[in-house]
Design a protein around this motif. Structure first.
Motif, PDB file in Angstrom:
ATOM      1  N   GLU A  36       0.849  -1.181   0.000  1.00 31.22           N
ATOM      2  CA  GLU A  36       0.000   0.000   0.000  1.00 31.22           C
ATOM      3  C   GLU A  36       0.890   1.237   0.000  1.00 31.22           C
ATOM      4  O   GLU A  36       2.017   1.211   0.490  1.00 31.22           O
ATOM      5  CB  GLU A  36      -0.950   0.015   1.193  1.00 31.22           C
ATOM      6  CG  GLU A  36      -0.272   0.090   2.554  1.00 31.22           C
ATOM      7  CD  GLU A  36      -1.307   0.274   3.676  1.00 31.22           C
ATOM      8  OE1 GLU A  36      -2.511   0.377   3.392  1.00 31.22           O
ATOM      9  OE2 GLU A  36      -0.886   0.335   4.852  1.00 31.22           O
ATOM     10  N   ARG A  37       0.382   2.302  -0.585  1.00 36.19           N
ATOM     11  CA  ARG A  37       1.090   3.574  -0.623  1.00 36.19           C
ATOM     12  C   ARG A  37       0.306   4.593   0.191  1.00 36.19           C
ATOM     13  O   ARG A  37      -0.939   4.545   0.238  1.00 36.19           O
ATOM     14  CB  ARG A  37       1.263   4.049  -2.068  1.00 36.19           C
ATOM     15  CG  ARG A  37       2.179   3.145  -2.886  1.00 36.19           C
ATOM     16  CD  ARG A  37       2.402   3.708  -4.286  1.00 36.19           C
ATOM     17  NE  ARG A  37       1.219   3.564  -5.117  1.00 36.19           N
ATOM     18  CZ  ARG A  37       0.985   2.514  -5.912  1.00 36.19           C
ATOM     19  NH1 ARG A  37       1.869   1.521  -5.982  1.00 36.19           N
ATOM     20  NH2 ARG A  37      -0.110   2.463  -6.646  1.00 36.19           N
ATOM     21  N   ILE A  38       1.019   5.504   0.823  1.00 30.51           N
ATOM     22  CA  ILE A  38       0.333   6.452   1.732  1.00 30.51           C
ATOM     23  C   ILE A  38      -0.613   7.386   0.980  1.00 30.51           C
ATOM     24  O   ILE A  38      -1.508   7.974   1.596  1.00 30.51           O
ATOM     25  CB  ILE A  38       1.346   7.265   2.557  1.00 30.51           C
ATOM     26  CG1 ILE A  38       2.274   8.067   1.652  1.00 30.51           C
ATOM     27  CG2 ILE A  38       2.138   6.351   3.476  1.00 30.51           C
ATOM     28  CD1 ILE A  38       3.201   8.997   2.418  1.00 30.51           C
ATOM     29  N   ASP A  39      -0.443   7.505  -0.349  1.00 29.66           N
ATOM     30  CA  ASP A  39      -1.353   8.348  -1.110  1.00 29.66           C
ATOM     31  C   ASP A  39      -2.474   7.554  -1.790  1.00 29.66           C
ATOM     32  O   ASP A  39      -3.251   8.102  -2.584  1.00 29.66           O
ATOM     33  CB  ASP A  39      -0.587   9.160  -2.161  1.00 29.66           C
ATOM     34  CG  ASP A  39       0.245   8.291  -3.084  1.00 29.66           C
ATOM     35  OD1 ASP A  39       0.269   7.063  -2.888  1.00 29.66           O
ATOM     36  OD2 ASP A  39       0.894   8.857  -3.990  1.00 29.66           O
ATOM     37  N   ASP A  40      -2.571   6.265  -1.464  1.00 28.30           N
ATOM     38  CA  ASP A  40      -3.670   5.467  -1.995  1.00 28.30           C
ATOM     39  C   ASP A  40      -4.995   5.917  -1.383  1.00 28.30           C
ATOM     40  O   ASP A  40      -5.057   6.292  -0.200  1.00 28.30           O
ATOM     41  CB  ASP A  40      -3.475   3.974  -1.675  1.00 28.30           C
ATOM     42  CG  ASP A  40      -2.381   3.334  -2.520  1.00 28.30           C
ATOM     43  OD1 ASP A  40      -2.006   3.932  -3.540  1.00 28.30           O
ATOM     44  OD2 ASP A  40      -1.924   2.238  -2.139  1.00 28.30           O
ATOM     45  N   ASP A  84      -7.395   4.050  -0.561  1.00 27.27           N
ATOM     46  CA  ASP A  84      -7.805   3.101   0.472  1.00 27.27           C
ATOM     47  C   ASP A  84      -6.656   2.792   1.444  1.00 27.27           C
ATOM     48  O   ASP A  84      -6.589   1.689   2.004  1.00 27.27           O
ATOM     49  CB  ASP A  84      -8.312   1.808  -0.154  1.00 27.27           C
ATOM     50  CG  ASP A  84      -7.260   1.137  -1.032  1.00 27.27           C
ATOM     51  OD1 ASP A  84      -6.232   1.791  -1.341  1.00 27.27           O
ATOM     52  OD2 ASP A  84      -7.459  -0.040  -1.395  1.00 27.27           O
ATOM     53  N   TYR A  85      -5.752   3.752   1.637  1.00 25.02           N
ATOM     54  CA  TYR A  85      -4.609   3.565   2.544  1.00 25.02           C
ATOM     55  C   TYR A  85      -5.095   3.201   3.947  1.00 25.02           C
ATOM     56  O   TYR A  85      -5.955   3.874   4.517  1.00 25.02           O
ATOM     57  CB  TYR A  85      -3.788   4.845   2.572  1.00 25.02           C
ATOM     58  CG  TYR A  85      -2.675   4.859   3.598  1.00 25.02           C
ATOM     59  CD1 TYR A  85      -1.642   3.929   3.560  1.00 25.02           C
ATOM     60  CD2 TYR A  85      -2.664   5.822   4.612  1.00 25.02           C
ATOM     61  CE1 TYR A  85      -0.622   3.953   4.500  1.00 25.02           C
ATOM     62  CE2 TYR A  85      -1.649   5.865   5.545  1.00 25.02           C
ATOM     63  CZ  TYR A  85      -0.633   4.919   5.494  1.00 25.02           C
ATOM     64  OH  TYR A  85       0.386   4.940   6.412  1.00 25.02           O
ATOM     65  N   ARG A  86      -4.534   2.097   4.492  1.00 28.51           N
ATOM     66  CA  ARG A  86      -5.007   1.572   5.774  1.00 28.51           C
ATOM     67  C   ARG A  86      -3.988   1.676   6.904  1.00 28.51           C
ATOM     68  O   ARG A  86      -4.280   1.301   8.031  1.00 28.51           O
ATOM     69  CB  ARG A  86      -5.408   0.101   5.594  1.00 28.51           C
ATOM     70  CG  ARG A  86      -6.594  -0.116   4.663  1.00 28.51           C
ATOM     71  CD  ARG A  86      -6.755  -1.590   4.318  1.00 28.51           C
ATOM     72  NE  ARG A  86      -5.662  -2.046   3.452  1.00 28.51           N
ATOM     73  CZ  ARG A  86      -5.383  -3.325   3.209  1.00 28.51           C
ATOM     74  NH1 ARG A  86      -6.105  -4.277   3.793  1.00 28.51           N
ATOM     75  NH2 ARG A  86      -4.395  -3.653   2.407  1.00 28.51           N
ATOM     76  N   ALA A  87      -2.785   2.135   6.607  1.00 24.80           N
ATOM     77  CA  ALA A  87      -1.732   2.256   7.624  1.00 24.80           C
ATOM     78  C   ALA A  87      -1.484   0.915   8.320  1.00 24.80           C
ATOM     79  O   ALA A  87      -1.481   0.804   9.546  1.00 24.80           O
ATOM     80  CB  ALA A  87      -2.069   3.333   8.647  1.00 24.80           C
ATOM     81  N   THR A 126       4.969   4.017   6.174  1.00 26.12           N
ATOM     82  CA  THR A 126       3.958   4.341   7.185  1.00 26.12           C
ATOM     83  C   THR A 126       4.598   4.835   8.470  1.00 26.12           C
ATOM     84  O   THR A 126       4.131   5.810   9.083  1.00 26.12           O
ATOM     85  CB  THR A 126       3.082   3.103   7.462  1.00 26.12           C
ATOM     86  OG1 THR A 126       2.201   2.908   6.354  1.00 26.12           O
ATOM     87  CG2 THR A 126       2.267   3.260   8.733  1.00 26.12           C
ATOM     88  N   HIS A 184       5.714   8.296   7.960  1.00 31.01           N
ATOM     89  CA  HIS A 184       4.574   9.180   7.708  1.00 31.01           C
ATOM     90  C   HIS A 184       3.813   9.505   8.994  1.00 31.01           C
ATOM     91  O   HIS A 184       3.345  10.653   9.184  1.00 31.01           O
ATOM     92  CB  HIS A 184       3.639   8.507   6.699  1.00 31.01           C
ATOM     93  CG  HIS A 184       2.407   9.283   6.375  1.00 31.01           C
ATOM     94  ND1 HIS A 184       2.444  10.556   5.845  1.00 31.01           N
ATOM     95  CD2 HIS A 184       1.085   8.957   6.502  1.00 31.01           C
ATOM     96  CE1 HIS A 184       1.211  10.990   5.658  1.00 31.01           C
ATOM     97  NE2 HIS A 184       0.363  10.049   6.053  1.00 31.01           N
ATOM     98  N   ASN A 215       5.815   0.243   1.792  1.00 33.90           N
ATOM     99  CA  ASN A 215       4.945  -0.612   2.604  1.00 33.90           C
ATOM    100  C   ASN A 215       4.665  -1.842   1.762  1.00 33.90           C
ATOM    101  O   ASN A 215       3.776  -1.816   0.905  1.00 33.90           O
ATOM    102  CB  ASN A 215       3.641   0.102   2.956  1.00 33.90           C
ATOM    103  CG  ASN A 215       3.852   1.362   3.767  1.00 33.90           C
ATOM    104  OD1 ASN A 215       4.673   1.401   4.665  1.00 33.90           O
ATOM    105  ND2 ASN A 215       3.100   2.415   3.441  1.00 33.90           N
TER     106      ASN A 215
END
Length: 792
Positions: free
Chosen positions: A23-27, A29-32, A141, A144, A264
């Protein structure tokens, strides 16, 4: 001969499932997700990929092996958002698995492929049936969200059995490299890269084009990969043109060609025996076999004959192909570890593989573009290899995984074509590599030298510093050095010219080596300083009393522990003492009544200060080849760790009743390397020395005196008075004879046979025959008067 799956030994290992997550922080649906969650998603996907019931497979897992995250890979690093105390079992728990064995692998990008090789052999030996290999990073993450008001807490207390193999960093970092600031991968890889450029005779522009041409196809693969951290296609020119967003990191690397660790990502590989695969209902079209494999290690950086080559990686690829019974032409897909261009170039050079081979050299998109998922990148490469091979059965994929600083290389050759288990013979190949001649090296470089390779390191602030690896002209030994701050001429040559082969002048210091283009330039930076005492010092007090020099370590708030600045002042003071003909005895003590010295200032080191000592050692004493005049330690309180090492280096010790002695380094994970491990066993009975060294045991002044460690014990608070009295007794003798006695003892200390030592040829007696003090001593004796020593 063709092998049919029905002919296979039931213990034959097969890869049956692979999975990835990202996952990317700018997605949107970013879920951390935490590292554990990312790995669990990938592992769940691997179980599903096997085609068998994921719950049935989870219950059959007997071994889970995890790749160590970056936040647990570097000494002093810590997880900013917390982490699981048993990563493999935390992931297994999310799957409903309860394996009997959990493993956490050592540091290095070779780890994923090495685990495949290792556990394939474990399964083949019948010591496991179903193994799950996992790895992940949530670095993006963590960076961030660290410090944010609503940052998550990824701490998990899982417990349970864990085979933690440690970091395994031995051989990857040395004092010389650390002193030169070569603590990060870009700086060391840049040295290899520039050595290769020099060997090719390529210009900077030509080499930049070659790096861009190598990596441009990688960006195309990354752009199509849904798990890539930077799915952007770039041209060769774009990759290597320096801009504000593509700033220089370490010459010749702009940011775009450097491994990207802000990711991530998670990946998993499910392996099992053929027997278990059949029992669990894994269809044969999911099976992928390990046909060949190898694991090899390179020498330490400064011990490598050719800094532009990677013979261990080349040998690993060749051996894996030999085990598989294949040639390079048989391989249909490659993934060569690509943290930096040299990691790919060096393998291609050694194998004769063209960098633009039409088969391509990456399956993921490479570490700068797909993402360098910490130590776990090659788990993704294996997952991609399995997918490629299933889509085109019968082909062969080769995964090359690199760890450290071109230090460790693991290789796997995969295919859907059935094959029996084939053990490798990496040990034999490693022995051949280890037998190669090692170039000489030196920690302290002085004199004319030639640059072998170099780089310039760039900070975000715009400052830069140069690093050189050179060879001394005197003996050819290799060394590492920095440029001097303000030496723009040399720095510009390193940054824009062709420095390899350039003649430079080297000089060594306690904090490392320095190089300039001329000896005169070195003298400008370090003007000759005649040894002399200053009016005042910041960390030391000095008092002259006739022929006696009293030196007081003046850091009582730190229990007179020493940091680099205090060490440097003491070194300068003792240089002056030994050079001054009017000073005949020195006394060293500590300020206050608590401590003589508590040794190394660990608080300074813990706060980020680089721990270095002068070339003459701790306090300017412990590494001096010879102390030509007497030094008395007045121990007033604790002499701990380096404090005891200083006292041991002195000729005489006077201790007050409150004195305590210990080599406490083992209590803080260090060793008494400033002479304690050598001098203490020679000063006290060996068993007592062993106990003090191995346990950090303290002894008091009386016990120290009973074993001959100290000369005299005096009442509390009178250590200096006792030392002054002892100095007076020394001064009563001829200073010329005192110095001659010390010299002769030093010359014969290494001679075990007493008669041989007595007959040792020395100029000491020749000097005494013509010394004025000798005649004065004889005349004073015959005239029954006190001698008037002149120290000549």
């Amino acid at each position: 001969m063709t092998t049919h799956s029905s002919d296979l030994d039931p213990r034959t290992p097969v890869l049956v499932g692979v999975g990835q997550s990202a996952e990317r922080i700018d997605d949107a649906d970013y879920r951390a997700l935490s590292a554990v969650d990312l790995a669990a998603e990938a592992a769940r996907a691997a179980l599903i990929d096997s085609g068998a019931g994921d719950r049935d497979v989870a219950g059959a897992i007997d071994t889970v092996a995890g790749i160590r995250q970056f936040e647990h890979s570097t000494p002093g690093a810590f997880p900013p958002l917390g982490s699981a105390d048993n990563f493999p079992r935390a992931v297994a728990g999310r799957l409903g698995a309860d394996p009997r064995r959990a493993v956490l692998e050592v540091v290095g990008g070779q780890g994923p492929q090495h685990l495949v090789n290792e556990f394939a052999a474990t399964i083949a030996a019948g010591d496991a049936e179903v193994a799950l290999l996992i790895g992940s990073e949530a670095i993006s993450t963590a960076q961030h969200l660290a410090g944010s008001a609503d940052q998550p807490d990824f701490t998990e207390h899982v417990g349970g059995q864990l085979e933690d193999r440690g970091r395994g960093l031995q051989g990857l970092m040395t004092r010389e490299l650390l002193a030169a600031g070569l603590a990060d991968p870009p700086s060391q890889y840049a040295l290899f890269e520039n050595a290769r450029r020099a060997g090719l005779g390529a210009s900077r522009a030509e080499y930049a084009r070659a790096m861009g041409t190598l990596f441009a196809p990688f960006t195309s693969v990354a752009a199509r990969n849904p798990y890539a951290a930077a799915p952007v296609q770039r041209s060769a020119e774009e990759l290597t043109t320096v801009t504000e967003s593509n700033r220089l990191i370490a010459d010749p690397y702009p940011r775009f060609v450097v491994s990207r660790d802000k990711v991530n990502q998670g990946a998993a590989v499910l392996m099992m025996s053929v027997g278990a695969a059949r029992r669990l209902g894994v269809a044969e079209d999911r099976w992928v076999f390990l046909h060949g494999h190898a694991d090899l290690r390179e020498r330490e950086l400064l011990d490598r004959p050719d800094l532009s080559a990677y013979p261990a990686a080349v040998a690993a690829v060749r051996h894996a192909l030999d085990v598989a019974g294949l040639d390079l032409d048989d391989i249909t897909a490659f993934d060569l570890y690509s943290c930096f261009p040299i990691a790919v170039f060096a393998v291609c050079d050694g194998l004769g593989l063209a960098p633009d081979d039409p088969r391509g050299l990456t399956l993921t998109g490479g570490l700068p573009f797909f993402g360098g998922a910490g130590n776990n990148y090659s788990m993704h490469a294996v997952a991609e290899a399995v997918a490629v091979l299933r889509s085109a059965p019968g082909g062969y994929a080769l995964v090359g995984a690199n760890g450290g600083m071109l230090s460790k290389y693991s290789v796997g050759v995969y295919s859907t074509t059935p094959t029996p288990w084939r053990p490798d013979d990496s040990g034999r190949v490693q022995s051949t590599l280890d037998a190669a001649e090692v170039p000489g090296r030196t920690r302290y470089a002085d004199g004319w030298a030639t640059i072998e390779t170099a780089t310039v390191l760039y900070e975000r602030s715009g400052s830069r510093r140069g690093v050189v690896i050179g060879r001394l002209e005197s003996d050819g030994s290799r060394f590492v050095a920095n440029t001097e701050r303000g030496d723009d001429e040399l720095l510009e040559l390193l940054a824009t010219g062709d420095p390899v082969g350039t003649r430079v002048f080297a000089r060594s210091f306690g904090y490392g080596n320095r190089v300039t283009l001329t000896a005169e330039r070195m003298a400008e930076f370090h003007p000759p300083r005649p040894p002399a005492l200053r009016e005042a010092y910041e960390h030391v007090l000095v008092r002259r009393d006739g022929h006696v020099l009293e030196v007081t370590i003046n850091r009582p708030d730190a229990r007179n522990s020493l940091h680099p600045e205090a060490n440097a002042e003491l070194d300068e003071i003792f240089d002056a003492y030994f050079a001054d003909p009017e000073l005949w005895v020195a006394i060293l003590t500590g300020a206050g009544d608590k401590a003589f010295s508590a040794g190394n200032d660990l608080s300074h080191t813990a706060s980020g200060g680089l721990p270095w000592t002068p070339k003459n050692g701790f306090a300017g004493l412990t590494s001096r080849e010879h102390l030509p005049k007497p030094v008395i330690a007045a121990v007033n309180g604790y002499a701990m760790g380096g404090g005891l090492e200083i006292a041991l280096a002195c000729h005489l010790i006077v201790a007050d009743e409150n004195a305590r002695f210990a080599l406490s380094e083992v209590k803080v994970g260090l060793i008494a390397a400033a002479g304690g491990l050598v001098r203490l066993p020679r000063a006290v009975p060996p068993k007592l020395a062993n106990e003090m060294i191995l346990t950090g045991r303290r002894i008091d002044a009386d016990e120290a005196a009973s074993h001959g460690l100290v000369n005299r014990v005096v009442p509390a608070g009178t250590a200096m008075d006792g030392a002054r009295k002892l100095a007076e007794e020394v001064l009563a003798g001829s200073p010329t004879s005192v110095r001659a006695s010390l010299q002769f003892m030093g010359e014969t200390a290494h001679i075990a046979d007493p008669v041989e030592a007595v007959n040792h040829p020395s100029r000491v007696m020749d000097h005494l025959l013509v010394a004025e003090d000798t005649m004065e001593g004889i005349m004073a004796f015959t005239q029954k008067r006190p001698p008037q020593w002149k120290n000549r």
